[in-house]
Design a protein around this motif. Structure first.
Motif, PDB file in Angstrom:
ATOM      1  N   CYS A  40       0.803  -1.041  -0.030  1.00  0.00           N
ATOM      2  CA  CYS A  40      -0.113   0.047   0.033  1.00  0.00           C
ATOM      3  C   CYS A  40       0.831   1.319   0.010  1.00  0.00           C
ATOM      4  CB  CYS A  40      -1.128   0.010   1.074  1.00  0.00           C
ATOM      5  SG  CYS A  40      -0.197  -0.126   2.918  1.00  0.00           S
ATOM      6  N   GLN A  41       0.097   2.378  -0.487  1.00  0.00           N
ATOM      7  CA  GLN A  41       0.765   3.666  -0.275  1.00  0.00           C
ATOM      8  C   GLN A  41      -0.224   4.566   0.462  1.00  0.00           C
ATOM      9  OE1 GLN A  41       4.005   4.652  -1.471  1.00  0.00           O
ATOM     10  NE2 GLN A  41       3.497   6.386  -0.463  1.00  0.00           N
ATOM     11  N   THR A  59      -5.237   9.311   1.906  1.00  0.00           N
ATOM     12  CA  THR A  59      -5.604   8.413   0.684  1.00  0.00           C
ATOM     13  C   THR A  59      -4.772   7.209   0.788  1.00  0.00           C
ATOM     14  OG1 THR A  59      -6.398  10.423  -0.724  1.00  0.00           O
ATOM     15  CG2 THR A  59      -5.941   8.145  -1.759  1.00  0.00           C
ATOM     16  N   THR A  61      -3.766   3.815  -0.897  1.00  0.00           N
ATOM     17  CA  THR A  61      -3.763   3.008  -2.397  1.00  0.00           C
ATOM     18  C   THR A  61      -3.418   1.625  -2.099  1.00  0.00           C
ATOM     19  OG1 THR A  61      -3.488   5.156  -3.449  1.00  0.00           O
ATOM     20  CG2 THR A  61      -3.165   2.918  -4.530  1.00  0.00           C
ATOM     21  N   ASN A  62      -4.064   0.797  -2.432  1.00  0.00           N
ATOM     22  CA  ASN A  62      -3.946  -0.785  -2.265  1.00  0.00           C
ATOM     23  C   ASN A  62      -3.076  -1.373  -3.476  1.00  0.00           C
ATOM     24  OD1 ASN A  62      -3.997  -3.572  -2.107  1.00  0.00           O
ATOM     25  ND2 ASN A  62      -5.857  -3.947  -2.313  1.00  0.00           N
ATOM     26  N   LEU A  63      -1.922  -1.811  -3.295  1.00  0.00           N
ATOM     27  CA  LEU A  63      -0.970  -2.125  -4.348  1.00  0.00           C
ATOM     28  C   LEU A  63      -1.031  -3.574  -4.386  1.00  0.00           C
ATOM     29  CD1 LEU A  63       1.943   0.488  -3.543  1.00  0.00           C
ATOM     30  CD2 LEU A  63       0.256   0.391  -5.095  1.00  0.00           C
ATOM     31  N   ILE A 108     -11.155  -2.533  -0.712  1.00  0.00           N
ATOM     32  CA  ILE A 108     -10.189  -1.760  -1.499  1.00  0.00           C
ATOM     33  C   ILE A 108      -9.634  -2.639  -2.576  1.00  0.00           C
ATOM     34  CG2 ILE A 108      -8.379  -0.074  -1.763  1.00  0.00           C
ATOM     35  CD1 ILE A 108      -8.332   0.112   1.403  1.00  0.00           C
ATOM     36  N   GLY A 111      -4.974  -2.039  -6.725  1.00  0.00           N
ATOM     37  CA  GLY A 111      -5.165  -0.783  -7.615  1.00  0.00           C
ATOM     38  C   GLY A 111      -5.844   0.490  -7.207  1.00  0.00           C
ATOM     39  N   SER A 112      -6.972   0.277  -6.245  1.00  0.00           N
ATOM     40  CA  SER A 112      -7.883   1.150  -6.027  1.00  0.00           C
ATOM     41  C   SER A 112      -7.494   2.012  -4.802  1.00  0.00           C
ATOM     42  CB  SER A 112      -9.148   0.579  -5.682  1.00  0.00           C
ATOM     43  OG  SER A 112      -9.674   0.175  -7.011  1.00  0.00           O
ATOM     44  N   SER A 113      -8.291   3.064  -4.458  1.00  0.00           N
ATOM     45  CA  SER A 113      -7.863   3.735  -3.110  1.00  0.00           C
ATOM     46  C   SER A 113      -9.381   4.023  -2.318  1.00  0.00           C
ATOM     47  CB  SER A 113      -7.409   5.235  -3.605  1.00  0.00           C
ATOM     48  OG  SER A 113      -6.234   4.922  -4.303  1.00  0.00           O
ATOM     49  N   SER A 115     -10.373   7.254   0.650  1.00  0.00           N
ATOM     50  CA  SER A 115      -9.914   8.152   1.269  1.00  0.00           C
ATOM     51  C   SER A 115     -10.955   8.631   2.439  1.00  0.00           C
ATOM     52  CB  SER A 115     -10.127   9.563   0.118  1.00  0.00           C
ATOM     53  OG  SER A 115      -9.041   9.316  -0.856  1.00  0.00           O
TER      54      SER A 115
END
Length: 160
Positions: A40-41, A59, A61-63, A108, A111-113, A115
């Motif tokens: 994640c980021q 936010t 982001t799921n990597l 999540i 590739g989605s986020s 917030s």
């Protein structure tokens, strides 16, 4: 019928059964040890600040593989704390803050986020957090195998 002829079919049957058990056991062990890749980021941005208060947007982001249920945590070393949040629930303990999903934003996809935002209090210095953890794993932009939280050693000594 000789002694060798009688034992040969038993030996073959035993070898077949042993091979079947080995194959089944390997399949179960493989299935148990297969785990989702995690990564994640986090983007943390203070969008407004005034004496002793601020607003921030976060936010995540799921990597990695899809997530169903999330908890994001970090530590503030300057004494900040959350006073109000939207799109997440929050809990604070001393310097640690945890934000968790609501029912509608628990998932999540890869590739989605997701917030959320919050208002907070600060006194002195309002520094941004330097490390985030999503579901216990450091969120640093990398993808890897899941980490297992450390377990506490059993207590020592005897009960009286």
């Amino acid at each position: 019928m000789s002694h060798t002829t009688v034992h040969r079919p038993r030996w073959r049957l035993g070898a077949i059964v042993l091979a079947a058990i080995t194959a089944l056991t390997a399949g179960f062990i493989g299935a148990v040890s297969a785990q989702a890749a995690q990564g994640c980021q986090v983007d943390y941005e203070v969008t407004g600040q005034w004496p002793e208060g601020f607003t921030a947007d976060v936010t995540v982001t799921n990597l990695g593989d899809p997530i169903d249920g999330w908890d994001l945590e970090w530590v503030w070393l300057e004494g900040q704390h959350v006073t109000q949040a939207w799109n997440a629930t929050f809990a604070t303990t001393a310097e640690q803050v945890n934000f968790a999903n609501l029912g509608y934003n628990a998932e999540i996809a890869s590739g989605s986020s997701v917030s959320f935002g919050f208002n907070g209090y600060w006194a002195g210095v309002n520094t941004n957090p330097t490390e985030f953890r999503l579901n216990g794993r450091v969120c640093d932009g990398s993808v890897g195998e899941p980490t297992t939280p450390p377990t506490s050693p059993p207590p020592t000594g005897s009960a009286a």
